[in-house]
Design an enzyme around this catalytic site. Structure first.
Site, short mmCIF file in Angstrom:
data_model
loop_
_atom_site.label_atom_id
_atom_site.label_comp_id
_atom_site.label_asym_id
_atom_site.label_seq_id
_atom_site.Cartn_x
_atom_site.Cartn_y
_atom_site.Cartn_z
N LEU A 110 -4.05 -6.52 4.63
CA LEU A 110 -3.01 -5.57 4.96
C LEU A 110 -3.74 -4.39 5.61
CD1 LEU A 110 -0.58 -5.34 1.88
CD2 LEU A 110 -0.01 -6.15 4.17
N ASP A 111 -3.34 -3.98 6.80
CA ASP A 111 -4.05 -2.88 7.43
C ASP A 111 -3.79 -1.57 6.68
OD1 ASP A 111 -1.72 -1.44 8.63
OD2 ASP A 111 -1.53 -3.25 9.83
N GLY A 112 -4.57 -0.56 7.01
CA GLY A 112 -4.52 0.69 6.26
C GLY A 112 -3.16 1.36 6.25
N SER A 145 -0.28 -0.21 6.33
CA SER A 145 0.71 -1.06 5.68
C SER A 145 0.61 -0.95 4.17
CB SER A 145 0.53 -2.52 6.10
OG SER A 145 0.67 -2.66 7.51
#
Length: 281
Positions: A129-131, A133
């Site tokens: 999960l990107d930062g 999200s």
């Protein structure tokens, strides 16, 4: 000449890295093929590659990895599988990165856990999960289950709630369902093109707001994820993501788990996850 172990006496490089807590085996494979890993000073980009954790020196991006001496192949695998695994479900808040270590010192998902658990269990995140999200992320030291949950052929569904700018149209949703090719640059300068599509995408609610701007709340389900796939696909059809939250991993849902909190998963939860991997859930 770089010495690597034979299959009879060694362990697969990606497996040894996973057991060292670097990441799931699939993530480690990407690191290797991306040219980020060296064995005894020589870059390794092709698999399979076998190493001896007791003698070979493996480094990632120039940092030596401490390989667990228990990482062996053959009969020792049977003994290893009998060791208890740990499964932790985390509700990742915004700004926390999905990694076990960061040269820049940013807060990562392991920082959400008690120090004793971080030290003893060699946990690593399953998937990404990107930062920006938020939402559910599984941490475990079970490399086999992690591999199955992230590999495309097993197709475990992951559900997201996405708030995007504008009022999404049926035409845009149809384009997302049909899919599109996304181009991803590699660390060596090459580019790969791979088709991405959504298992399902539907409008939950449209917000008409002149002061804050119109928005649409979408429900999105993926069975295979590329890097920042949802954001990139929505951008291709003219929709900018404002908020993205993963609300389910197979049968697992957040329930009362608030952002920044975690819970240990029990036997029933793991059985449900395994059933989802096998297509029974």
């Amino acid at each position: 000449m770089t010495r690597t172990s034979s299959p009879q006496s060694g362990v697969r490089l990606q497996k040894a890295m996973a057991e060292a807590g670097i990441g799931a085996r699939r993530d480690c494979e990407d690191m290797i093929t991306g040219g980020r890993v060296r064995v005894n000073g020589k870059v390794v980009t092709t698999l399979p590659c076998f190493v001896d954790p007791a003698h070979d020196v493996v480094d990632l991006d120039g940092e030596v990895i401490e390989l667990p001496q228990s990482a062996t192949s053959g009969a020792a695998d049977t003994a290893k599988t009998s060791r208890a695994h740990t499964y932790v479900l985390v509700n990742k808040p915004k700004g926390v990165i999905t990694t076990t270590r960061d040269p820049e010192g940013r807060r990562n998902v392991l920082d959400l856990l008690p120090p004793a658990m971080r030290k003893d269990e060699r946990l690593y995140p399953v998937g990404r999960l990107d930062g920006d999200s938020t939402g559910l992320l599984l941490l475990t030291n079970d490399g086999d289950l992690a591999f199955q949950l992230t590999h495309p052929k097993f197709g475990v569904a992951k559900e997201y709630r996405v708030v995007c700018s504008g009022l999404a149209s049926d035409e845009q949703l149809q384009a997302l369902k049909r899919g599109m090719y996304l181009v991803t640059p590699g660390s060596d300068g090459t580019k790969t093109s791979k088709k991405a599509s959504m298992e399902s995408v539907r409008i939950l609610k449209r917000f008409v707001d002149r002061s804050r701007g119109n928005r649409t709340l979408l429900s999105v389900t993926l069975r295979e994820g590329q890097n920042r796939e949802i954001r990139r696909m929505l951008a291709r059809v003219g929709l900018k993501v404002r908020e993205l939250e993963r609300v389910a991993i197979g049968p697992l849902k957040a329930g009362e788990l608030k952002p920044g909190q975690f819970k240990l998963l029990g036997k029933k939860d793991i059985e449900r996850l395994r059933s989802a991997v096998l297509g029974e859930g």
